[in-house]
Design a protein around this motif. Sequence first.
Motif, PDB file in Angstrom:
ATOM      1  N   MET B   1      -8.328 -30.248  39.309  1.00 42.61           N
ATOM      2  CA  MET B   1      -9.266 -30.501  38.221  1.00 42.61           C
ATOM      3  C   MET B   1      -8.624 -31.278  37.072  1.00 42.61           C
ATOM      4  SD  MET B   1     -11.640 -27.345  37.223  1.00 42.61           S
ATOM      5  CE  MET B   1     -12.012 -26.116  38.453  1.00 42.61           C
ATOM      6  N   SER B   2      -7.353 -31.038  36.855  1.00 44.06           N
ATOM      7  CA  SER B   2      -6.719 -31.643  35.687  1.00 44.06           C
ATOM      8  C   SER B   2      -6.650 -33.161  35.792  1.00 44.06           C
ATOM      9  CB  SER B   2      -5.302 -31.106  35.520  1.00 44.06           C
ATOM     10  OG  SER B   2      -5.354 -29.738  35.300  1.00 44.06           O
ATOM     11  N   THR B   3      -6.755 -33.760  34.643  1.00 47.10           N
ATOM     12  CA  THR B   3      -6.558 -35.195  34.589  1.00 47.10           C
ATOM     13  C   THR B   3      -5.403 -35.424  33.633  1.00 47.10           C
ATOM     14  OG1 THR B   3      -8.294 -35.127  32.950  1.00 47.10           O
ATOM     15  CG2 THR B   3      -8.843 -36.117  35.075  1.00 47.10           C
ATOM     16  N   SER B   4      -4.854 -36.605  33.674  1.00 51.04           N
ATOM     17  CA  SER B   4      -3.745 -36.860  32.773  1.00 51.04           C
ATOM     18  C   SER B   4      -4.229 -37.169  31.365  1.00 51.04           C
ATOM     19  CB  SER B   4      -2.910 -38.018  33.322  1.00 51.04           C
ATOM     20  OG  SER B   4      -3.770 -39.081  33.634  1.00 51.04           O
ATOM     21  N   LYS B   5      -5.507 -37.493  31.254  1.00 48.70           N
ATOM     22  CA  LYS B   5      -6.022 -37.805  29.916  1.00 48.70           C
ATOM     23  C   LYS B   5      -6.007 -36.573  29.032  1.00 48.70           C
ATOM     24  CE  LYS B   5      -8.992 -41.705  29.414  1.00 48.70           C
ATOM     25  NZ  LYS B   5     -10.288 -42.190  28.965  1.00 48.70           N
ATOM     26  N   LYS B   6      -5.645 -36.763  27.777  1.00 46.53           N
ATOM     27  CA  LYS B   6      -5.678 -35.653  26.834  1.00 46.53           C
ATOM     28  C   LYS B   6      -7.129 -35.249  26.585  1.00 46.53           C
ATOM     29  CE  LYS B   6      -1.435 -36.522  24.337  1.00 46.53           C
ATOM     30  NZ  LYS B   6      -0.820 -37.014  23.115  1.00 46.53           N
ATOM     31  N   ALA B   7      -7.356 -33.972  26.551  1.00 46.21           N
ATOM     32  CA  ALA B   7      -8.734 -33.518  26.391  1.00 46.21           C
ATOM     33  C   ALA B   7      -8.962 -32.823  25.060  1.00 46.21           C
ATOM     34  CB  ALA B   7      -9.100 -32.574  27.531  1.00 46.21           C
ATOM     35  N   ILE B   8     -10.088 -33.146  24.453  1.00 47.38           N
ATOM     36  CA  ILE B   8     -10.543 -32.428  23.257  1.00 47.38           C
ATOM     37  C   ILE B   8     -11.718 -31.564  23.691  1.00 47.38           C
ATOM     38  CG2 ILE B   8     -11.421 -32.616  20.912  1.00 47.38           C
ATOM     39  CD1 ILE B   8     -10.256 -35.417  20.774  1.00 47.38           C
ATOM     40  N   TRP B   9     -11.556 -30.279  23.556  1.00 48.36           N
ATOM     41  CA  TRP B   9     -12.616 -29.359  23.969  1.00 48.36           C
ATOM     42  C   TRP B   9     -13.483 -28.950  22.787  1.00 48.36           C
ATOM     43  CZ3 TRP B   9     -10.691 -25.026  27.800  1.00 48.36           C
ATOM     44  CH2 TRP B   9     -10.270 -25.634  28.992  1.00 48.36           C
ATOM     45  N   VAL B  10     -14.755 -28.799  23.094  1.00 47.18           N
ATOM     46  CA  VAL B  10     -15.684 -28.262  22.102  1.00 47.18           C
ATOM     47  C   VAL B  10     -16.348 -27.046  22.721  1.00 47.18           C
ATOM     48  CG1 VAL B  10     -17.778 -28.704  20.768  1.00 47.18           C
ATOM     49  CG2 VAL B  10     -16.084 -30.526  21.067  1.00 47.18           C
ATOM     50  N   PHE B  11     -16.301 -25.924  22.029  1.00 45.33           N
ATOM     51  CA  PHE B  11     -16.941 -24.716  22.551  1.00 45.33           C
ATOM     52  C   PHE B  11     -18.461 -24.871  22.470  1.00 45.33           C
ATOM     53  CE2 PHE B  11     -18.683 -20.417  21.428  1.00 45.33           C
ATOM     54  CZ  PHE B  11     -18.668 -19.926  22.720  1.00 45.33           C
ATOM     55  N   GLY B  12     -19.106 -24.705  23.593  1.00 41.66           N
ATOM     56  CA  GLY B  12     -20.564 -24.880  23.655  1.00 41.66           C
ATOM     57  C   GLY B  12     -21.288 -23.650  23.152  1.00 41.66           C
ATOM     58  N   ASP B  13     -21.612 -23.656  21.879  1.00 44.53           N
ATOM     59  CA  ASP B  13     -22.262 -22.508  21.249  1.00 44.53           C
ATOM     60  C   ASP B  13     -23.757 -22.808  21.186  1.00 44.53           C
ATOM     61  OD1 ASP B  13     -22.884 -20.279  19.749  1.00 44.53           O
ATOM     62  OD2 ASP B  13     -21.359 -20.631  18.221  1.00 44.53           O
ATOM     63  N   TYR B  14     -24.453 -22.462  22.260  1.00 43.33           N
ATOM     64  CA  TYR B  14     -25.847 -22.908  22.417  1.00 43.33           C
ATOM     65  C   TYR B  14     -26.863 -21.850  21.987  1.00 43.33           C
ATOM     66  CZ  TYR B  14     -25.148 -19.988  26.464  1.00 43.33           C
ATOM     67  OH  TYR B  14     -24.825 -18.924  27.247  1.00 43.33           O
ATOM     68  N   ARG B  15     -26.365 -20.647  21.654  1.00 43.32           N
ATOM     69  CA  ARG B  15     -27.273 -19.518  21.453  1.00 43.32           C
ATOM     70  C   ARG B  15     -28.322 -19.788  20.374  1.00 43.32           C
ATOM     71  NH1 ARG B  15     -25.198 -13.458  19.917  1.00 43.32           N
ATOM     72  NH2 ARG B  15     -24.131 -14.531  18.251  1.00 43.32           N
ATOM     73  N   ASN B  16     -27.933 -20.507  19.360  1.00 38.27           N
ATOM     74  CA  ASN B  16     -28.906 -20.819  18.312  1.00 38.27           C
ATOM     75  C   ASN B  16     -29.225 -22.294  18.229  1.00 38.27           C
ATOM     76  OD1 ASN B  16     -29.758 -18.403  16.846  1.00 38.27           O
ATOM     77  ND2 ASN B  16     -27.543 -18.132  16.697  1.00 38.27           N
ATOM     78  N   TYR B  17     -29.119 -22.926  19.385  1.00 44.89           N
ATOM     79  CA  TYR B  17     -29.374 -24.353  19.397  1.00 44.89           C
ATOM     80  C   TYR B  17     -30.769 -24.627  18.879  1.00 44.89           C
ATOM     81  CZ  TYR B  17     -29.932 -29.107  20.885  1.00 44.89           C
ATOM     82  OH  TYR B  17     -30.176 -30.448  20.899  1.00 44.89           O
ATOM     83  N   ARG B  31     -15.725 -37.292  19.837  1.00 42.74           N
ATOM     84  CA  ARG B  31     -15.784 -38.630  20.448  1.00 42.74           C
ATOM     85  C   ARG B  31     -14.927 -39.614  19.647  1.00 42.74           C
ATOM     86  NH1 ARG B  31     -17.051 -39.004  24.719  1.00 42.74           N
ATOM     87  NH2 ARG B  31     -15.517 -40.673  24.591  1.00 42.74           N
ATOM     88  N   GLU B  32     -15.099 -39.579  18.333  1.00 39.19           N
ATOM     89  CA  GLU B  32     -14.339 -40.505  17.479  1.00 39.19           C
ATOM     90  C   GLU B  32     -12.848 -40.201  17.553  1.00 39.19           C
ATOM     91  OE1 GLU B  32     -18.056 -40.910  14.324  1.00 39.19           O
ATOM     92  OE2 GLU B  32     -16.340 -39.642  13.829  1.00 39.19           O
ATOM     93  N   LEU B  33     -12.511 -38.918  17.583  1.00 41.75           N
ATOM     94  CA  LEU B  33     -11.095 -38.548  17.668  1.00 41.75           C
ATOM     95  C   LEU B  33     -10.531 -38.956  19.027  1.00 41.75           C
ATOM     96  CD1 LEU B  33     -11.197 -34.953  16.104  1.00 41.75           C
ATOM     97  CD2 LEU B  33     -10.678 -37.106  14.943  1.00 41.75           C
ATOM     98  N   ALA B  34     -11.321 -38.801  20.070  1.00 37.56           N
ATOM     99  CA  ALA B  34     -10.871 -39.124  21.430  1.00 37.56           C
ATOM    100  C   ALA B  34     -10.525 -40.608  21.547  1.00 37.56           C
ATOM    101  CB  ALA B  34     -11.946 -38.740  22.449  1.00 37.56           C
ATOM    102  N   GLU B  35     -11.296 -41.455  20.875  1.00 34.12           N
ATOM    103  CA  GLU B  35     -10.999 -42.890  20.871  1.00 34.12           C
ATOM    104  C   GLU B  35      -9.568 -43.127  20.391  1.00 34.12           C
ATOM    105  OE1 GLU B  35     -13.330 -45.427  21.652  1.00 34.12           O
ATOM    106  OE2 GLU B  35     -14.412 -43.641  22.383  1.00 34.12           O
ATOM    107  N   LYS B  36      -9.195 -42.375  19.358  1.00 28.73           N
ATOM    108  CA  LYS B  36      -7.899 -42.613  18.723  1.00 28.73           C
ATOM    109  C   LYS B  36      -6.724 -42.155  19.576  1.00 28.73           C
ATOM    110  CE  LYS B  36      -9.857 -42.257  14.106  1.00 28.73           C
ATOM    111  NZ  LYS B  36      -9.607 -42.027  12.706  1.00 28.73           N
ATOM    112  N   ASP B  38      -7.032 -41.980  22.989  1.00 28.18           N
ATOM    113  CA  ASP B  38      -7.398 -42.357  24.341  1.00 28.18           C
ATOM    114  C   ASP B  38      -7.618 -41.101  25.199  1.00 28.18           C
ATOM    115  OD1 ASP B  38      -7.986 -43.959  26.498  1.00 28.18           O
ATOM    116  OD2 ASP B  38      -5.890 -44.037  27.174  1.00 28.18           O
ATOM    117  N   GLY B  39      -8.363 -40.201  24.660  1.00 30.00           N
ATOM    118  CA  GLY B  39      -8.606 -38.943  25.354  1.00 30.00           C
ATOM    119  C   GLY B  39     -10.049 -38.801  25.792  1.00 30.00           C
ATOM    120  N   MET B  40     -10.369 -37.620  26.255  1.00 28.75           N
ATOM    121  CA  MET B  40     -11.737 -37.372  26.692  1.00 28.75           C
ATOM    122  C   MET B  40     -12.299 -36.140  25.993  1.00 28.75           C
ATOM    123  SD  MET B  40     -10.975 -35.855  30.494  1.00 28.75           S
ATOM    124  CE  MET B  40     -12.681 -35.829  30.967  1.00 28.75           C
ATOM    125  N   VAL B  41     -13.636 -36.071  25.968  1.00 29.27           N
ATOM    126  CA  VAL B  41     -14.310 -34.964  25.298  1.00 29.27           C
ATOM    127  C   VAL B  41     -14.927 -34.031  26.337  1.00 29.27           C
ATOM    128  CG1 VAL B  41     -16.179 -34.337  23.722  1.00 29.27           C
ATOM    129  CG2 VAL B  41     -14.844 -36.415  23.298  1.00 29.27           C
TER     130      VAL B  41
END
Lengths: 275, 349
Positions: B1-17, B31-36, B38-41
Motif C-alpha cells: 500500500m505504501s508509496t514513496s510520496k510523502k502523505a498528508i493525512w486528514v482525519f475524516g470527521d463526517y459526523r456533523n458534516y 492540497r496546497e501544502l502537498a504541492e510544496k 510534492d506529496g499527496m493528500v
Amino acid sequence: MLKIVVCLKQVPMVSELPWDPVMGTIQRDIAEGMMNPACRSALETALRICAAEGGEITAVTMGPPMAEEMLREAISLGAARGILLTDRKMAGADTSVTSHILARAIKMACVGFDLVLCGFSTSDSETAQVGPQLAEELAIPGVAGADGIEAFGRTVRMQRSSDNFIEIMEMDLPCLITVTEGEFAPRYVPLGGIQAAFEDGEILTLTAADLGCDPEKIGVKGSATRIMSVTSPTAVKKNLVLTGAPKRIVEQLFARFEDKIGGAIGRDLKAEKTK
Amino acid sequence: MSTSKKAIWVFGDYRNYFQNRVTLQLLSRARELAEKIDGMVCAVVFGHWTDEWLGEALSNNPTFCGVAKEYIAHGADRVYLTDHSRLAAYSMETYVFLMERLARQEKPEMILIGATAFGREFAPRLAKRLDTGLTADCIGLDINKDGLLIQIAPSFGGNLVAEIITPQRRPQMASVRPGIFQEIPHDHNRTGEVINVPLPRDIPADRVRLVRSERRLMREQKLEDASLVVCGGRGMGSKKKFAKLFELAELLGGEVGATRPAVYANWVGHEALVGQAGKQIRPQILFSFGVSGAIQHTAACNNAKFIVAVNKNPEAAMMKLADVAIVADASQVCAALIQELKRRLRLRQ
Ligand SMILES: Cc1cc2nc3c(=O)[nH]c(=O)nc-3n(C[C@H](O)[C@H](O)[C@H](O)COP(=O)(O)OP(=O)(O)OC[C@H]3O[C@@H](n4cnc5c(N)ncnc54)[C@H](O)[C@@H]3O)c2cc1C
Ligand SMILES: Nc1ncnc2c1ncn2[C@@H]1O[C@H](COP(=O)(O)O)[C@@H](O)[C@H]1O
C-alpha cells in the motif's frame, strides 16, 4: 471506599486583574493565582461522589511552589491530602510532558486509585489535552467533557454533549473523567478553613528526581515540538480613523459606508428618500 | 500500500458534516501544502455504511456517493476507509486504535485533525500513542524551507503568535478550528483511490460503553453564519451598557458576539464567545466595541470583510485591524448608532 485523585491547576486570575480603565491595559505581572474553574468543578464532583459512595480525595498539582495554597484550599474543602509536584526542571512542560509527570506521581503516590478527575480545560491554555493524555499515560479508559457523573459500585455513568450529540456513557473503575464547568455550583471555603488546612493539611512535595523522571523527557527538553519564532501579528490596514463627538462620527460613518453596511444586511440605509 | 510520496493525512470527521465542514477545509489546505512538498493528500474514514451516511442528505445531489467520494471531490488523492458494523457510532478508543495502527503501517508525514469536540480529544490521544508532537488550535499551517510543517498558533496567553515545528518525530500533527481555511468547491471530476482497510482482528473491546446517543436538534449556527456581527469587549464597561449591543444588532439584523472578559463578567452567555475558546466568525461586516484585539479573539474574526472598531485607545490591535477605527467611547458610539439607525430605518417605512 473510593480512592479519588483530582488534578488541579492554578491559573492567573486574569479576569479579575486590576485594569486601567483609561488605557484599558491589564497589569498581568501582578496576576494572582486561583484554582482553574473547571478544576473546581472536578473537585466538587469528587466531593459529591465521596458523600454518596464514601471515598477519599487526593488533590494533585504540578506547578510553582505557590500552587501549594491551592492544595490547602482543596483540603479545606474536603480533600484528604495534597501532592505538589514542583521543580524548576518541570517548567515549560507541554501537555504531553505534563500528563507524563502527573501519571508518574499518581502511579507512585496514589497506588490503587479508582477514579481520576480533571477539569475539562484550563483558562490559561484552553487545550483540554492533559486529561485525555493522562488517561493514555495511565492506560485507563477515559471520557472528556462530562457534565454530570454518577458512581454506582464499580461503574460510573456520565453524560456529555459533544458535537451536537448528547451521549450517555459508562465505564468501569479505574477510569478518568474530565469535568466541564457546567452543572454544580462549587462550594465555598468554610471560614477559617484554609487557615486550618495550613496547620494540619498533609501535603506531599515531590521533585522530578523523587518521581524518577528522566530529565531528557520532561520540561522544555521533553517536548516534541519546538517554537521557531514568536511574533506580534499587528497587521496594519490602511484605515480610516474617525474621532470627535459620537454623533458626528456616526454621521461620517454612514456618509461613507451606508451602501456597504446596507448591502451586507440587505436594507436601504440612505438618509434621503430616493424614489 | 505504501508509496514513496510523502502523505498528508486528514482525519475524516463526517459526523456533523454540513454543519461542520472542517474536514473539507483541511483537505483544501492540505492540497496546497502537498504541492510544496510534492506529496499527496489522504483522508482517513472510519464508520459503517459511510456511503449512506450522507446519502440521505445528499440524495438530491446526483454527483454524490459516499463520504469517501466526497472527500476526493474536495481534494483527497486517496481515502483509507474502514467500514464495519463495529464502527457504526463514533468511539474514541476504537478510532484512536485504528488510526494508530494505520499510521504506524503507512507512516504519514503529517496528520491534520479538525478541532471539533471529538477531534480535540482524538488528536492529543493519538499524538501520545504515536509519541509525537501536536500543536492544538492552529490558526495557520505552512511549510518551511526544509519541508517541515509550520504550525501557527496563538501563544503565551498574550498577543503573540508562535510558529511551531516538530523537528524530529513523525508524523507532524496539528489540530485546526473550523472556519480557518476555505474549502475548495466540490469537483466530481476529480479522481482518487479508495483503499478499503479491513478491521483488524485484534481490535480490543471498547472500555467505554455508549449507553445512549442522541442527536440534538441541529445547533443553529447563527453567529458563525451571520453576515453582520456586533461584538463587545470589556470596554463596554457594564452589563447594562453591553445590553445595548443587542438593540444595535437587532436593528442591523445581525448577531451579538463577545470577548472572554465580557463572557466571564456574565454580561452575555458563553454561546456568544468569539475566539479560540469560542466561535469562529466570518461576517461581511464586524462592529467591534471596546475590544483590545488579543490574538485569541482576532484569529476567529479577522476574516471579516469589513471591520469597524470603536476603542478609546487608537493603538489597540483591534484598531489596527479595522477598516474604520473610531477613537471614542464604545457605549456612546453604540447609542449614537442606534439613534441614527432608528432615524434612517423610520424614513424607509
Ligand atoms: C488560552 C486562551 C484562550 C483565550 N480564548 C479567548 C477567546 O476565545 N475569545 C476571547 O475574546 N478571548 C480569549 N482569550 C482572552 C484574550 O487573550 C483577551 O484577554 C481578551 O480577548 C480581551 O478581551 P477584551 O478585548 O474585551 O478586553 P481587554 O483586553 O481588557 O480590552 C478592552 C479594550 O477596551 C478599550 N476600552 C476601555 N474602555 C473603553 C471605552 N469606554 N470605550 C471604548 N473602548 C474602551 C480598551 O482600550 C481596550 O482596548 C483567551 C486567552 C487565553 C490565554
Ligand atoms: N499542571 C497541572 N497540574 C495538575 N493538573 C493539571 C495541570 N495542567 C492541567 N491539568 C489538568 O488537566 C485539565 C485540563 O488542562 P488543559 O489541558 O491545560 O486545558 C485541568 O483542568 C487539570 O485538571
